[in-house]
Write a protein that holds these residues in place. Structure first.
Motif, short mmCIF file in Angstrom:
data_model
loop_
_atom_site.label_atom_id
_atom_site.label_comp_id
_atom_site.label_asym_id
_atom_site.label_seq_id
_atom_site.Cartn_x
_atom_site.Cartn_y
_atom_site.Cartn_z
N THR A 148 47.18 5.51 30.90
CA THR A 148 46.11 5.55 29.90
C THR A 148 46.59 5.00 28.56
O THR A 148 45.80 4.40 27.82
CB THR A 148 45.54 6.97 29.72
N ARG A 149 47.85 5.18 28.25
CA ARG A 149 48.42 4.62 27.01
C ARG A 149 48.32 3.09 27.02
O ARG A 149 47.88 2.48 26.05
CB ARG A 149 49.88 5.03 26.86
N GLU A 173 49.73 9.53 31.91
CA GLU A 173 49.81 9.36 30.45
C GLU A 173 50.21 7.93 30.12
O GLU A 173 49.64 7.30 29.23
CB GLU A 173 50.83 10.35 29.87
N ILE A 174 51.17 7.39 30.84
CA ILE A 174 51.63 6.02 30.62
C ILE A 174 50.50 5.02 30.93
O ILE A 174 50.26 4.08 30.17
CB ILE A 174 52.87 5.73 31.48
N PHE A 212 60.35 12.76 29.46
CA PHE A 212 59.42 12.84 30.59
C PHE A 212 60.09 13.55 31.79
O PHE A 212 59.43 14.18 32.59
CB PHE A 212 58.99 11.46 31.06
N VAL A 222 51.62 13.74 35.85
CA VAL A 222 50.93 13.75 34.56
C VAL A 222 51.56 12.73 33.60
O VAL A 222 50.86 12.10 32.81
CB VAL A 222 50.90 15.17 33.95
N ALA A 223 52.85 12.51 33.69
CA ALA A 223 53.52 11.50 32.86
C ALA A 223 53.11 10.09 33.30
O ALA A 223 52.90 9.22 32.47
CB ALA A 223 55.03 11.67 32.94
N GLN A 224 53.00 9.89 34.61
CA GLN A 224 52.55 8.59 35.10
C GLN A 224 51.16 8.27 34.54
O GLN A 224 50.91 7.18 34.04
CB GLN A 224 52.49 8.56 36.63
N HIS A 250 58.98 9.77 24.34
CA HIS A 250 57.97 9.27 25.27
C HIS A 250 57.70 7.79 25.08
O HIS A 250 56.94 7.19 25.83
CB HIS A 250 56.65 10.02 25.09
N ARG A 295 41.85 7.25 25.09
CA ARG A 295 42.80 7.99 25.93
C ARG A 295 42.08 9.08 26.72
O ARG A 295 42.54 9.51 27.77
CB ARG A 295 43.90 8.63 25.08
N TYR A 296 40.94 9.53 26.22
CA TYR A 296 40.14 10.52 26.93
C TYR A 296 39.60 9.89 28.22
O TYR A 296 39.01 8.81 28.19
CB TYR A 296 38.99 11.01 26.05
#
Length: 120
Positions: free
Chosen positions: A52-53, A49-50, A31, A45-47, A4, A63-64
């Motif tokens: 918020t990362r 995640e990226i 991903f 969901v991967a988009q 990831h 990240r929450y």
């Protein structure tokens, strides 16, 4: 290396509270595993995640995400696409707005929106 991981991000613009990055998510990234094997797409969901990362990395947010105010997924992202991610952090309103677009095709937006954040 974690599959990831995105290690090729490059800052292409930066101002107070805003940032523009470019990066590529390789087709070998997990991903893409199991998400339409014949026509691989980066899952929503991967988009997120990226997004918020990078919000955490560059703005120090958690990240929450307590609330997604608005989010729209406009077009599929294929493996090895060069992405331009624009992030804008409003510390007073405790929010981040984003646009994930194609770095090589002007006007092609993959996703956009805004969400609430908490400081670390």
């Amino acid at each position: 290396m974690n599959c990831h991981d995105i290690e090729n991000e490059k800052i292409v613009g930066q101002a107070d509270g805003s940032l523009s990055l470019e990066f590529v998510i390789p087709g070998t990234s997990d991903f893409f595993d199991g998400h339409f094997p014949e026509y691989k797409l980066l899952p929503a969901v991967a988009q997120f995640e990226i997004i918020t990362r990078f919000s955490r990395k560059y703005f120090g947010t958690q990240r929450y995400v307590p609330n997604i105010r608005r989010i729209k997924f406009s077009a599929p992202i294929r493996p090895d696409t060069k992405i331009k991610l624009d992030l804008s952090h409003n510390a007073e309103k405790k929010s981040v707005s984003f646009t994930m677009a194609d770095a090589d095709k002007v006007g092609k937006v993959y996703s956009s929106g805004s969400f609430s954040v908490l400081a670390e």
